[in-house]
Design an enzyme around this catalytic site. Structure first.
Site, short mmCIF file in Angstrom:
data_model
loop_
_atom_site.label_atom_id
_atom_site.label_comp_id
_atom_site.label_asym_id
_atom_site.label_seq_id
_atom_site.Cartn_x
_atom_site.Cartn_y
_atom_site.Cartn_z
N HIS A 171 0.84 -1.20 0.00
CA HIS A 171 0.00 0.00 0.00
C HIS A 171 0.88 1.25 0.00
O HIS A 171 1.92 1.28 0.68
CB HIS A 171 -0.90 0.03 1.23
N GLU A 221 -1.49 -0.39 8.44
CA GLU A 221 -2.45 -1.28 9.07
C GLU A 221 -1.77 -2.21 10.07
O GLU A 221 -0.55 -2.23 10.18
CB GLU A 221 -3.17 -2.11 8.00
N HIS A 271 3.27 -7.56 1.93
CA HIS A 271 2.61 -8.42 2.90
C HIS A 271 1.55 -9.29 2.24
O HIS A 271 1.08 -9.00 1.13
CB HIS A 271 1.95 -7.58 4.00
N ARG A 320 -1.55 -4.71 -6.13
CA ARG A 320 -1.36 -6.17 -6.15
C ARG A 320 -0.07 -6.48 -6.89
O ARG A 320 0.11 -6.10 -8.04
CB ARG A 320 -2.56 -6.84 -6.81
#
Length: 305
Positions: free
Chosen positions: A83, A100, A158, A178
């Protein structure tokens, strides 16, 4: 989702994600009970402003709720992702970045979590392995066990492995690049879109020997798991009544119920939280009492400092 968290997803054959608390456009949470039932989260912020989210939070984010809270149930290996940070996401998507964290709420035997690289990597080495179809050889994997915590700052590669059930706390953002999807194809023979070029400028290539967050809990006491500019998450395990004082916090508080059930007692009444349920406490609520209904309770406590 159904057997551990008691989620009812109707006639769907499966359910991979439950967006517990969301201000994402098109997927905004709605109040389920009480006199505000039927109102969505952003409407509440417009009306109650700092009384709901906290004055400093409202000053920074306005009518947008700053966190997205999920449960993710991976019945297959999820794609390898990254991200962008706030700066890059603002430039490209006029959106927030996405830092996150994950708390492993359930794990089948052999389930894995990828966070970061397993060796020193630079741009050239990364691309060499990616184009050779060997990216997974560069990635760090941990065997997932209940209670594991992983902090995933924006830029860290991740992936959640098959057999993992995780609670996810993140910035309000749905921007995902992605990187690799194991060459899977849909029913029509098409592979999912990859974002190779976009991801290159977003990836943090730094290496760490340890990606799992260590912590040690103490019964009937809040234990800090993660504290960053975007959120603070504590874990609380309790088997007796707890008094929580939020008078000095100036932030909303979120409870994610991982185990057990408990009552939340306030001056205005009582609410019951069952396993798998997520609750939002307004910033104006200065104190609450948490009362286990039976046995030990385990919750995540989330807020913004």
């Amino acid at each position: 989702m159904r057997t551990i968290l008691n989620k009812d997803f109707g006639d769907l054959p499966n359910c991979g994600e439950s967006w517990e608390l969301s201000g994402v456009e098109g997927n905004i949470s709605v109040v389920s009970n009480g006199f505000l039932a039927g109102n969505d989260l952003n409407e509440l912020i417009e009306i109650y402003m700092g009384d709901l989210v906290g004055d400093k939070v409202y000053e920074k984010f306005g009518n947008e709720f700053p966190l997205l809270i999920k449960f993710i149930d991976a019945q297959d290996d999820l794609s390898i992702q990254v991200h962008p940070n706030d700066k890059l996401s603002k430039e490209r998507h006029n959106a927030y970045g996405k830092t996150e964290m994950w708390y492993v709420a359930g794990a089948e035997k052999g389930a894995l979590i990828n966070s970061g690289f397993n060796q020193e990597v630079n741009r050239e080495k990364y691309l060499k392995y990616l184009y050779a179809g060997k990216l997974t050889e560069l990635l760090h994997y941990d065997k997932a066990e209940v209670g594991d915590v992983f902090f995933i700052p924006a830029g860290r590669v991740h992936a959640i492995g098959k057999g993992c059930l995780v609670a996810e706390i993140q910035q309000t953002s749905d921007v995902t690049y992605r990187i690799f999807d194991y060459n899977r194809k849909d029913d029509e023979g098409n592979e999912r879109e990859l974002h190779t070029e976009l991801a290159l400028d977003a990836i943090d290539f730094s290496y760490s020997k340890e990606y799992k967050t260590p912590y040690k809990t103490e019964l009937n006491t809040a234990t800090e798991l993660i504290s960053c500019p975007y959120f603070t998450t504590n874990i609380i395990e309790f088997d007796r009544e707890l008094d929580k004082d939020y008078n000095e916090l100036d932030s909303f508080v979120i409870y994610m119920t991982l185990e057990g059930s408990f009552d939340i007692q306030t001056e205005g009444g009582k609410e019951t939280a069952e396993r798998g349920e997520t609750l939002l406490l307004p910033a104006s609520l200065e104190s609450v009492q948490l009362k286990p209904r039976s046995g030990k309770v385990k919750i995540l406590e989330v807020f913004i400092r």
